[in-house]
Design a protein around this motif. Structure first.
Motif, PDB file in Angstrom:
ATOM      1  N   ASP A   1      -5.952  -4.661 -17.602  1.00 46.11           N
ATOM      2  CA  ASP A   1      -7.373  -5.369 -17.284  1.00 46.11           C
ATOM      3  C   ASP A   1      -7.598  -6.279 -16.087  1.00 46.11           C
ATOM      4  O   ASP A   1      -7.923  -5.924 -14.457  1.00 46.11           O
ATOM      5  CB  ASP A   1      -8.788  -5.423 -18.151  1.00 46.11           C
ATOM      6  CG  ASP A   1      -9.386  -4.229 -18.828  1.00 46.11           C
ATOM      7  OD1 ASP A   1      -8.724  -2.956 -19.097  1.00 46.11           O
ATOM      8  OD2 ASP A   1      -9.475  -4.834 -20.359  1.00 46.11           O
ATOM      9  N   ALA A   2      -6.169  -7.232 -16.384  1.00 45.65           N
ATOM     10  CA  ALA A   2      -6.154  -8.042 -15.461  1.00 45.65           C
ATOM     11  C   ALA A   2      -5.753  -7.495 -14.161  1.00 45.65           C
ATOM     12  O   ALA A   2      -5.548  -7.900 -12.964  1.00 45.65           O
ATOM     13  CB  ALA A   2      -6.022  -9.258 -15.793  1.00 45.65           C
ATOM     14  N   TYR A   3      -4.758  -6.721 -14.354  1.00 42.59           N
ATOM     15  CA  TYR A   3      -4.133  -5.732 -13.351  1.00 42.59           C
ATOM     16  C   TYR A   3      -4.279  -5.066 -12.913  1.00 42.59           C
ATOM     17  O   TYR A   3      -4.194  -5.161 -11.516  1.00 42.59           O
ATOM     18  CB  TYR A   3      -2.152  -5.357 -13.993  1.00 42.59           C
ATOM     19  CG  TYR A   3      -1.777  -5.350 -13.170  1.00 42.59           C
ATOM     20  CD1 TYR A   3      -0.692  -5.752 -12.312  1.00 42.59           C
ATOM     21  CD2 TYR A   3      -0.926  -3.562 -13.053  1.00 42.59           C
ATOM     22  CE1 TYR A   3       0.361  -5.236 -11.187  1.00 42.59           C
ATOM     23  CE2 TYR A   3      -0.040  -2.806 -12.084  1.00 42.59           C
ATOM     24  CZ  TYR A   3       0.552  -3.954 -11.439  1.00 42.59           C
ATOM     25  OH  TYR A   3       1.195  -3.792 -10.349  1.00 42.59           O
ATOM     26  N   ARG A   4      -4.817  -4.526 -13.429  1.00 38.23           N
ATOM     27  CA  ARG A   4      -6.116  -3.227 -12.170  1.00 38.23           C
ATOM     28  C   ARG A   4      -6.269  -4.157 -11.821  1.00 38.23           C
ATOM     29  O   ARG A   4      -7.309  -3.276 -10.460  1.00 38.23           O
ATOM     30  CB  ARG A   4      -6.192  -2.350 -13.604  1.00 38.23           C
ATOM     31  CG  ARG A   4      -5.736  -1.119 -14.295  1.00 38.23           C
ATOM     32  CD  ARG A   4      -7.023  -0.499 -14.649  1.00 38.23           C
ATOM     33  NE  ARG A   4      -6.364   0.697 -15.998  1.00 38.23           N
ATOM     34  CZ  ARG A   4      -5.736   1.705 -16.049  1.00 38.23           C
ATOM     35  NH1 ARG A   4      -5.065   2.326 -14.830  1.00 38.23           N
ATOM     36  NH2 ARG A   4      -4.475   2.159 -16.893  1.00 38.23           N
ATOM     37  N   ARG A   5      -7.508  -5.102 -11.982  1.00 40.80           N
ATOM     38  CA  ARG A   5      -8.516  -6.003 -10.667  1.00 40.80           C
ATOM     39  C   ARG A   5      -7.670  -6.796 -10.244  1.00 40.80           C
ATOM     40  O   ARG A   5      -7.554  -6.700  -8.540  1.00 40.80           O
ATOM     41  CB  ARG A   5      -9.021  -6.929 -11.920  1.00 40.80           C
ATOM     42  CG  ARG A   5     -10.318  -6.108 -13.175  1.00 40.80           C
ATOM     43  CD  ARG A   5     -11.237  -6.933 -12.940  1.00 40.80           C
ATOM     44  NE  ARG A   5     -10.393  -9.189 -14.220  1.00 40.80           N
ATOM     45  CZ  ARG A   5     -10.085  -7.938 -15.029  1.00 40.80           C
ATOM     46  NH1 ARG A   5     -10.267  -7.995 -16.141  1.00 40.80           N
ATOM     47  NH2 ARG A   5      -9.724  -9.515 -15.991  1.00 40.80           N
ATOM     48  N   PHE A   6      -6.080  -7.485 -10.142  1.00 42.18           N
ATOM     49  CA  PHE A   6      -5.663  -7.766  -9.443  1.00 42.18           C
ATOM     50  C   PHE A   6      -4.987  -6.811  -8.132  1.00 42.18           C
ATOM     51  O   PHE A   6      -5.489  -6.652  -7.133  1.00 42.18           O
ATOM     52  CB  PHE A   6      -4.120  -8.272  -9.607  1.00 42.18           C
ATOM     53  CG  PHE A   6      -3.297  -8.690  -8.939  1.00 42.18           C
ATOM     54  CD1 PHE A   6      -3.108  -8.785  -7.961  1.00 42.18           C
ATOM     55  CD2 PHE A   6      -2.152  -7.359  -8.526  1.00 42.18           C
ATOM     56  CE1 PHE A   6      -2.742  -9.692  -6.714  1.00 42.18           C
ATOM     57  CE2 PHE A   6      -1.501  -7.714  -7.736  1.00 42.18           C
ATOM     58  CZ  PHE A   6      -1.080  -8.333  -7.209  1.00 42.18           C
ATOM     59  N   LEU A   7      -4.900  -5.305  -8.572  1.00 39.30           N
ATOM     60  CA  LEU A   7      -4.611  -4.122  -7.741  1.00 39.30           C
ATOM     61  C   LEU A   7      -5.828  -4.132  -6.766  1.00 39.30           C
ATOM     62  O   LEU A   7      -5.843  -3.617  -5.563  1.00 39.30           O
ATOM     63  CB  LEU A   7      -3.774  -3.471  -8.330  1.00 39.30           C
ATOM     64  CG  LEU A   7      -2.466  -2.652  -8.854  1.00 39.30           C
ATOM     65  CD1 LEU A   7      -1.786  -1.747  -9.697  1.00 39.30           C
ATOM     66  CD2 LEU A   7      -1.440  -3.238  -8.114  1.00 39.30           C
ATOM     67  N   ALA A   8      -6.597  -3.372  -7.811  1.00 44.83           N
ATOM     68  CA  ALA A   8      -8.305  -3.293  -6.667  1.00 44.83           C
ATOM     69  C   ALA A   8      -8.522  -4.413  -5.857  1.00 44.83           C
ATOM     70  O   ALA A   8      -8.716  -4.005  -4.706  1.00 44.83           O
ATOM     71  CB  ALA A   8      -9.054  -2.750  -8.102  1.00 44.83           C
ATOM     72  N   THR A   9      -8.141  -5.476  -6.210  1.00 43.36           N
ATOM     73  CA  THR A   9      -8.617  -6.564  -4.684  1.00 43.36           C
ATOM     74  C   THR A   9      -7.632  -7.258  -3.349  1.00 43.36           C
ATOM     75  O   THR A   9      -7.790  -6.853  -2.863  1.00 43.36           O
ATOM     76  CB  THR A   9      -8.990  -8.451  -6.507  1.00 43.36           C
ATOM     77  OG1 THR A   9     -10.283  -8.078  -7.357  1.00 43.36           O
ATOM     78  CG2 THR A   9      -9.723  -9.583  -5.028  1.00 43.36           C
ATOM     79  N   PHE A  10      -6.780  -7.214  -4.327  1.00 39.29           N
ATOM     80  CA  PHE A  10      -5.319  -7.092  -4.111  1.00 39.29           C
ATOM     81  C   PHE A  10      -5.334  -5.337  -2.379  1.00 39.29           C
ATOM     82  O   PHE A  10      -5.290  -6.054  -1.231  1.00 39.29           O
ATOM     83  CB  PHE A  10      -4.199  -7.003  -3.955  1.00 39.29           C
ATOM     84  CG  PHE A  10      -2.954  -6.943  -2.726  1.00 39.29           C
ATOM     85  CD1 PHE A  10      -2.928  -8.342  -2.489  1.00 39.29           C
ATOM     86  CD2 PHE A  10      -1.933  -6.095  -3.019  1.00 39.29           C
ATOM     87  CE1 PHE A  10      -1.977  -8.584  -2.082  1.00 39.29           C
ATOM     88  CE2 PHE A  10      -0.577  -6.438  -1.996  1.00 39.29           C
ATOM     89  CZ  PHE A  10      -0.731  -7.721  -1.374  1.00 39.29           C
ATOM     90  N   ALA A  11      -6.169  -4.662  -2.444  1.00 42.86           N
ATOM     91  CA  ALA A  11      -6.240  -3.300  -1.969  1.00 42.86           C
ATOM     92  C   ALA A  11      -7.033  -3.272  -1.106  1.00 42.86           C
ATOM     93  O   ALA A  11      -7.164  -2.987  -0.261  1.00 42.86           O
ATOM     94  CB  ALA A  11      -6.327  -2.280  -2.771  1.00 42.86           C
ATOM     95  N   ASP A  12      -8.442  -4.049  -1.549  1.00 40.76           N
ATOM     96  CA  ASP A  12      -9.243  -4.326  -0.841  1.00 40.76           C
ATOM     97  C   ASP A  12      -9.428  -5.407   0.220  1.00 40.76           C
ATOM     98  O   ASP A  12      -9.407  -5.637   1.309  1.00 40.76           O
ATOM     99  CB  ASP A  12     -10.387  -5.025  -2.101  1.00 40.76           C
ATOM    100  CG  ASP A  12     -12.036  -5.205  -1.472  1.00 40.76           C
ATOM    101  OD1 ASP A  12     -12.453  -3.852  -0.425  1.00 40.76           O
ATOM    102  OD2 ASP A  12     -12.608  -6.464  -1.018  1.00 40.76           O
ATOM    103  N   VAL A  13      -8.129  -7.048   0.103  1.00 44.00           N
ATOM    104  CA  VAL A  13      -8.112  -7.348   0.569  1.00 44.00           C
ATOM    105  C   VAL A  13      -7.061  -6.697   1.397  1.00 44.00           C
ATOM    106  O   VAL A  13      -7.218  -7.054   2.914  1.00 44.00           O
ATOM    107  CB  VAL A  13      -7.731  -8.433   0.094  1.00 44.00           C
ATOM    108  CG1 VAL A  13      -6.749  -9.465   1.683  1.00 44.00           C
ATOM    109  CG2 VAL A  13      -8.495  -9.045  -0.520  1.00 44.00           C
ATOM    110  N   VAL A  14      -5.675  -5.664   1.463  1.00 42.99           N
ATOM    111  CA  VAL A  14      -5.930  -5.156   2.216  1.00 42.99           C
ATOM    112  C   VAL A  14      -6.633  -4.249   3.865  1.00 42.99           C
ATOM    113  O   VAL A  14      -5.921  -4.183   4.858  1.00 42.99           O
ATOM    114  CB  VAL A  14      -4.295  -4.540   1.703  1.00 42.99           C
ATOM    115  CG1 VAL A  14      -3.341  -2.871   3.159  1.00 42.99           C
ATOM    116  CG2 VAL A  14      -3.094  -5.339   1.560  1.00 42.99           C
TER     117      VAL A  14
END
Length: 148
Positions: free
Chosen positions: A130-143
């Motif tokens: 769950d934390a990794y999926r949130r990280f990817l989603a958040t990082f993608a949003d920042v990009v």
């Protein structure tokens, strides 16, 4: 200490993004070399990371990678001489060329995809799924918002 002060103490987003990119590239290309693709370098990812299975125009690769068309053209030339890609006429526009994987290029793509899945599994296991999926989603949003 305010939130702004704590942000200035940690490495900034650009430094962290670069560290992540270089660390992933180092592992990816070292492991690809162990699998027989020892003639590839990170600059080749400018093209290899974006070619679809059906091929892609160099202009589209340039747009997706954020690189200049001349840089992409030079990398395509290198990859063609190394036997990873070929240029074929685009069936939708005979004046245009599609950059397509050769058999060697397809084998490299499969190996690279497997290595990237392994890297991602390792981080997912360490952080929790769950934390990794949130990280990817958040990082993608920042990009996305940085580019927008």
């Amino acid at each position: 200490m305010s939130g702004a002060d704590s942000l200035t103490e940690a490495p900034d987003l650009g430094v962290l993004a670069a560290r992540l990119l270089f660390a992933i590239q180092d592992e990816l290309y070292a492991r690809l070399a162990q699998e027989g693709f020892d003639d590839l370098y990170p600059r080749h990812g400018t093209v290899l990371a974006y070619i679809s299975d059906d091929g892609m125009r160099a202009t589209e690769i340039a747009r997706l990678s954020g690189q200049h068309k001349q840089v992409v053209g030079t990398v395509i030339d290198e990859l063609e001489s190394l036997g990873y890609v070929q240029r074929h006429p685009d069936p939708e526009d005979r004046r245009a060329k599609l950059v397509c994987h050769t058999d060697r290029g397809r084998r490299q793509k499969l190996a690279g995809d497997a290595i990237m899945r392994d890297i991602q599994r390792r981080h997912s296991s360490r952080l929790g799924e769950d934390a990794y999926r949130r990280f990817l989603a958040t990082f993608a949003d920042v990009v996305t918002h940085q580019r927008g």
